[in-house]
Scaffold this active site. Structure first.
Site, PDB file in Angstrom:
ATOM      1  N   HIS A   1       0.817  -1.221   0.000  1.00  0.00           N
ATOM      2  CA  HIS A   1       0.000   0.000   0.000  1.00  0.00           C
ATOM      3  C   HIS A   1       0.854   1.277   0.000  1.00  0.00           C
ATOM      4  O   HIS A   1       0.710   2.109  -0.911  1.00  0.00           O
ATOM      5  CB  HIS A   1      -0.993  -0.049   1.163  1.00  0.00           C
ATOM      6  CG  HIS A   1      -1.638   1.258   1.486  1.00  0.00           C
ATOM      7  ND1 HIS A   1      -2.465   1.920   0.612  1.00  0.00           N
ATOM      8  CD2 HIS A   1      -1.559   2.048   2.585  1.00  0.00           C
ATOM      9  CE1 HIS A   1      -2.877   3.056   1.159  1.00  0.00           C
ATOM     10  NE2 HIS A   1      -2.336   3.162   2.358  1.00  0.00           N
TER      11      HIS A   1
ATOM     12  N   HIS B   1       3.940   6.716   5.341  1.00  0.00           N
ATOM     13  CA  HIS B   1       2.766   7.451   5.815  1.00  0.00           C
ATOM     14  C   HIS B   1       1.936   6.716   6.863  1.00  0.00           C
ATOM     15  O   HIS B   1       1.240   7.348   7.640  1.00  0.00           O
ATOM     16  CB  HIS B   1       1.891   7.926   4.643  1.00  0.00           C
ATOM     17  CG  HIS B   1       0.949   6.893   4.107  1.00  0.00           C
ATOM     18  ND1 HIS B   1       1.259   6.074   3.069  1.00  0.00           N
ATOM     19  CD2 HIS B   1      -0.301   6.543   4.488  1.00  0.00           C
ATOM     20  CE1 HIS B   1       0.250   5.275   2.813  1.00  0.00           C
ATOM     21  NE2 HIS B   1      -0.723   5.529   3.667  1.00  0.00           N
TER      22      HIS B   1
ATOM     23  N   ASP C   1     -22.058  17.059 -24.018  1.00  0.00           N
ATOM     24  CA  ASP C   1     -20.607  16.911 -23.930  1.00  0.00           C
ATOM     25  C   ASP C   1     -20.206  15.530 -23.435  1.00  0.00           C
ATOM     26  O   ASP C   1     -19.420  15.376 -22.541  1.00  0.00           O
ATOM     27  CB  ASP C   1     -20.002  18.004 -23.053  1.00  0.00           C
ATOM     28  CG  ASP C   1     -20.845  18.253 -21.827  1.00  0.00           C
ATOM     29  OD1 ASP C   1     -21.752  17.445 -21.558  1.00  0.00           O
ATOM     30  OD2 ASP C   1     -20.593  19.241 -21.130  1.00  0.00           O
TER      31      ASP C   1
ATOM     32  N   GLU D   1       0.825   5.681  12.483  1.00  0.00           N
ATOM     33  CA  GLU D   1      -0.518   5.193  12.779  1.00  0.00           C
ATOM     34  C   GLU D   1      -0.511   3.711  13.143  1.00  0.00           C
ATOM     35  O   GLU D   1      -1.142   3.307  14.102  1.00  0.00           O
ATOM     36  CB  GLU D   1      -1.424   5.432  11.553  1.00  0.00           C
ATOM     37  CG  GLU D   1      -2.862   4.961  11.703  1.00  0.00           C
ATOM     38  CD  GLU D   1      -3.686   5.831  12.654  1.00  0.00           C
ATOM     39  OE1 GLU D   1      -3.248   6.956  12.948  1.00  0.00           O
ATOM     40  OE2 GLU D   1      -4.745   5.361  13.116  1.00  0.00           O
ATOM     41  N   ASP D   2       0.206   2.899  12.392  1.00  0.00           N
ATOM     42  CA  ASP D   2       0.043   1.447  12.519  1.00  0.00           C
ATOM     43  C   ASP D   2       1.230   0.686  13.085  1.00  0.00           C
ATOM     44  O   ASP D   2       1.167  -0.535  13.232  1.00  0.00           O
ATOM     45  CB  ASP D   2      -0.288   0.841  11.133  1.00  0.00           C
ATOM     46  CG  ASP D   2      -1.639   1.322  10.625  1.00  0.00           C
ATOM     47  OD1 ASP D   2      -2.478   1.666  11.459  1.00  0.00           O
ATOM     48  OD2 ASP D   2      -1.835   1.358   9.398  1.00  0.00           O
TER      49      ASP D   2
ATOM     50  N   ASP E   1      -3.340   8.505  -0.780  1.00  0.00           N
ATOM     51  CA  ASP E   1      -3.622   7.385   0.113  1.00  0.00           C
ATOM     52  C   ASP E   1      -5.064   6.934  -0.101  1.00  0.00           C
ATOM     53  O   ASP E   1      -5.361   5.761  -0.294  1.00  0.00           O
ATOM     54  CB  ASP E   1      -3.397   7.862   1.558  1.00  0.00           C
ATOM     55  CG  ASP E   1      -3.790   6.823   2.592  1.00  0.00           C
ATOM     56  OD1 ASP E   1      -3.487   5.643   2.381  1.00  0.00           O
ATOM     57  OD2 ASP E   1      -4.403   7.214   3.618  1.00  0.00           O
TER      58      ASP E   1
HETATM   59 MN    MN Z   1      -2.604   4.546   4.092  1.00  0.00          MN
END
Ligand code: MN
Length: 745
Positions: free
Chosen positions: A52, A76, A263, A80-81, A143
């Protein structure tokens, strides 16, 4: 080689393709670090988690953002993880990268619960305001894009939830930042989960019709290319079917069939410079029949997000209408990548690329207020200037509250309910107990601790809080709850003010007639009421004493005049000549000050707001309307909403007279609307005229009308009518402008 390393090697190749000078060792280090930290974690797809962040870094690389962004994209989800911290990342990859990762983490933790429109708007604003650096938002968008691309592995509930968030929060933010391409993909992906039936319907119908029109796009593309080549125009032509969600919206929201959509197909002609754009426009109008009212010049008048192009819709021999968008390469970059294009320019800009900075000039003008910032400050100002006067915080339930910048837990408590504020004994911000004067920051989760035995607000709170709402509610509390105390403190304050004015309480209570007369002057029925009002802060003791003194002087003068008149009568009777006193009958009113700039007859310290419909400025004749709960709203006398003929009879009593106070150099927001013949550079001329006048511009939006005219709406801050008339006068002199009028007039 395992899957993770395989994917990484591909990424590394792409990065070097885009930027051969990239510091690939640093990027590899970021990959190894993230890979080590995510370890055996898996995605819902069953792939190793690291796939990811690598995919997000790929998207970032496609946007050609800088290296810190790529490194941050790889890292990133680490904070968080995994057990990795800001400090770890800062030590290994620098503070910039660590800040980016932490910013993304914060946005990841944001909750989106209730879905009311206003709430959504607050969320979107907070999202923007929270990121100290616009790159944080770009990484977060990438993300989200990858998560949407892999949404099939999530549960039904998660799919719907993420798709809705994407449609309501992420796509509008991408739009706001001018990132069309990303926005379209997000919308199409979200639609597939939000309305699978509609999505597949439109998709199938589109497939049908494009089969029917087989070869149309390719033929037309070649046709246009050949003709432009004959004309000697260097260009690139792209044809495509418009993105699915835009077609879906037209079919469902506007109830059109595919054949009615003008269009469905769009062609882009990208050329080297602006003169070529108009040249191409001439050619295509010569080749095909233009559809009336569909030509839009977004080069002369760019969209608020900076978008520029010429748009026209034409019909060819096949009878299929299609849109043609004509733009320069620079405009194309901005249109596709919006804010992200900024980095491309910075990296690749040579001296011969004139005009490039001018494209940004627009974005800057529209997104910032008008300080002359360095182009390098562009990205920074994009964040702060938009919402610098607001702060967005959460309730423990995840609702967003917008408060004035610098707001404290007190403001927050009263914004929820006065009962919460009045029974507040403490506050927690992000789980930690804080003092009442702690300023709240974007994204804080604020929890108010209340107690039934709370003693109520203290007077100091009125000084600490930032919102009028909190201040008024506290004042109300003192008015109601503390009458005895108010009377006592009010009396003491009043007495001491009287002393300053050279009066005593005894002097004004000397006779009940005199007292009645004086109380009437300050509009109170009894002394206790006057004391109570002073006590809770509804009336200043100084003002009350001042009025009483004025009244005593007036009464004294009346008394003298009466005595003189009597003397004259007596003298006339006896034949003498007596000259009357030459004192003025009424003293000129002292120059009055008021915090709001408005004096409301008969109401002191009341909340005042300037109505949005007519945006009055000092010097305008004005009238007030007592609203239910929001104080007095001030309208211009010529505002249609204040027209006596249109006032509702049951509200007649709520219209009151008001007057301007001495407003000093305070400024007032007001709106203007300019009507003009549309032309190149019109909006630029307007912006220049304003800056020549040193007028404070808060907002400018321009739109072309199908009939060849343009409407420009401005929001300015001026000191008063004098300044405003000067500005209107200057704007009226701009070539092509035929009307400059105030909004609501
Ligand atoms: Mn992520």
């Amino acid at each position: 080689m395992d899957l993770a390393h395989e994917k990484y090697e591909a990424l590394a190749r792409h990065i070097l393709d885009a930027n051969p000078g990239a510091d690939i060792e640093r990027i590899r280090a970021a990959f190894e670090y993230a890979n080590g930290h995510h370890g055996p974690q898996l995605r819902k797809s069953g792939e190793p988690y690291i796939i990811h962040p690598i995919a997000v870094a790929e998207i970032i690389n496609e946007l050609e953002l800088d290296q810190d962004s790529i490194v941050a994209a790889l890292l990133h989800d680490c904070i968080e993880d995994t057990d990795s911290t800001h400090a770890d990342i800062a030590r290994l990859f620098g503070a910039q990268v660590a800040d980016l990762v932490e910013g993304v983490t914060k946005l990841t933790r944001m909750q989106y619960t209730s879905r009311e429109d206003e709430q959504m708007e607050n969320l979107r604003k907070m999202f923007m305001a929270m990121a100290k650096d616009v790159r944080v938002i770009l990484i977060k968008l990438c993300d989200r894009l990858h998560n949407m691309r892999t949404l099939q592995y999530q549960s039904d509930v998660k799919q719907k939830e993420k798709a809705l968030e994407t449609m309501e929060v992420y796509a509008p933010i991408a739009h706001r930042l001018g990132m069309q391409k990303l926005k379209w993909e997000l919308e199409d992906l979200a639609l597939e989960y939000l309305d699978p039936v509609g999505y597949h319907d439109v998709k199938a119908e589109l497939a049908n019709i494009t089969t029917l029109h087989a070869g149309f796009v390719d033929n037309m593309q070649a046709h246009i290319e050949n003709r432009l080549a004959e004309e000697g125009v260097r260009c690139k032509v792209y044809g495509r079917v418009k993105h699915l969600y835009s077609i879906y919206r037209k079919m469902y929201a506007q109830n059109k069939t595919l054949n009615e959509i003008f269009d469905l197909y769009a062609f882009r002609v990208i050329v080297d410079d602006i003169p070529a754009c108009y040249n191409v426009l001439g050619c295509v109008h010569d080749m095909f029949k233009p559809v009336l009212g569909r030509f839009k010049d977004y080069i002369g008048t760019p969209k608020p997000n900076g978008y520029q192009s010429l748009h026209t819709t034409v019909v060819g021999r096949e009878g299929i209408p299609f849109e043609i968008q004509i733009r320069t390469w620079e405009m194309h970059q901005t249109a596709e990548y919006g804010v992200a294009a900024h980095w491309k320019y910075k990296q690749g800009m040579a001296n011969d690329k004139l005009g490039t900075e001018r494209e940004f000039e627009w974005v800057r003008r529209l997104l910032e207020s008008q300080q002359d910032t360095d182009p390098d400050e562009f990205v920074h100002s994009l964040r702060v200037d938009m919402f610098s006067d607001e702060v967005f915080v959460f309730t423990p339930n995840g609702d967003v509250k917008s408060l004035p910048a610098g707001a404290t837990p007190i403001d927050f408590a009263y914004s929820i309910h006065s009962a919460i504020g009045n029974s507040m004994t403490g506050a927690r911000v992000n789980g930690r107990i804080v003092t009442f004067e702690t300023p709240l920051k974007n994204g804080d989760i604020v929890e108010i601790i209340t107690s039934k035995s709370a003693r109520g607000p203290s007077r100091d709170w009125m000084k600490i809080c930032k919102s009028n709402e909190a201040r008024n509610k506290i004042r109300q509390w003192f008015k109601k709850e503390r009458r005895e105390e108010n009377i006592a403190t009010g009396r003491a304050m009043f007495e001491s003010e009287l002393k300053h004015a050279g009066l005593t309480l005894a002097a004004i209570t000397a006779s009940s007639d005199l007292l009645d007369c004086l109380l009437k002057r300050v509009r109170f029925g009894a002394l206790d009421e006057l004391y109570a009002a002073i006590g809770y802060g509804g009336l200043s003791a100084q003002k009350a004493a001042g009025r009483i003194k004025e009244e005593m002087t007036r009464l004294g003068r009346l008394e003298r005049q009466r005595a003189e008149a009597e003397a004259m009568q007596a003298a006339a009777a006896s034949g003498e000549t007596v000259f009357p006193s030459t004192g003025k009958t009424a003293a000129a009113p002292p120059s009055r000050h008021s915090a709001s700039g408005i004096i409301v007859e008969g109401l002191d310290n009341c909340m005042v707001k300037f109505s949005k419909c007519c945006t009055p400025v000092p010097g305008d004749p004005v009238v007030g309307f007592i609203t239910k709960g929001y104080g007095v709203s001030i309208h211009r006398r010529d505002c249609p909403n204040a027209d006596p003929a249109r006032r509702r009879p049951e509200e007649q009593g709520r219209w009151i007279s008001v007057a301007w106070a001495d407003t000093g150099d305070a400024t007032f927001r007001t709106s203007l609307e300019i009507s003009a013949k549309d032309r190149d550079g019109l909006a630029l001329d307007v912006a220049m005229a304003l800056s020549a006048q040193k007028a404070k511009l808060n907002n400018l939006s321009a739109r072309s009308q199908p009939d060849g005219y343009a409407i420009i709406n401005l929001e300015l801050a001026v000191q008063g009518q004098g300044e405003l008339s000067r500005v209107i006068n200057k704007l009226s002199q701009i070539p092509g402008v035929f009307l400059v009028k105030r909004a609501g007039g």
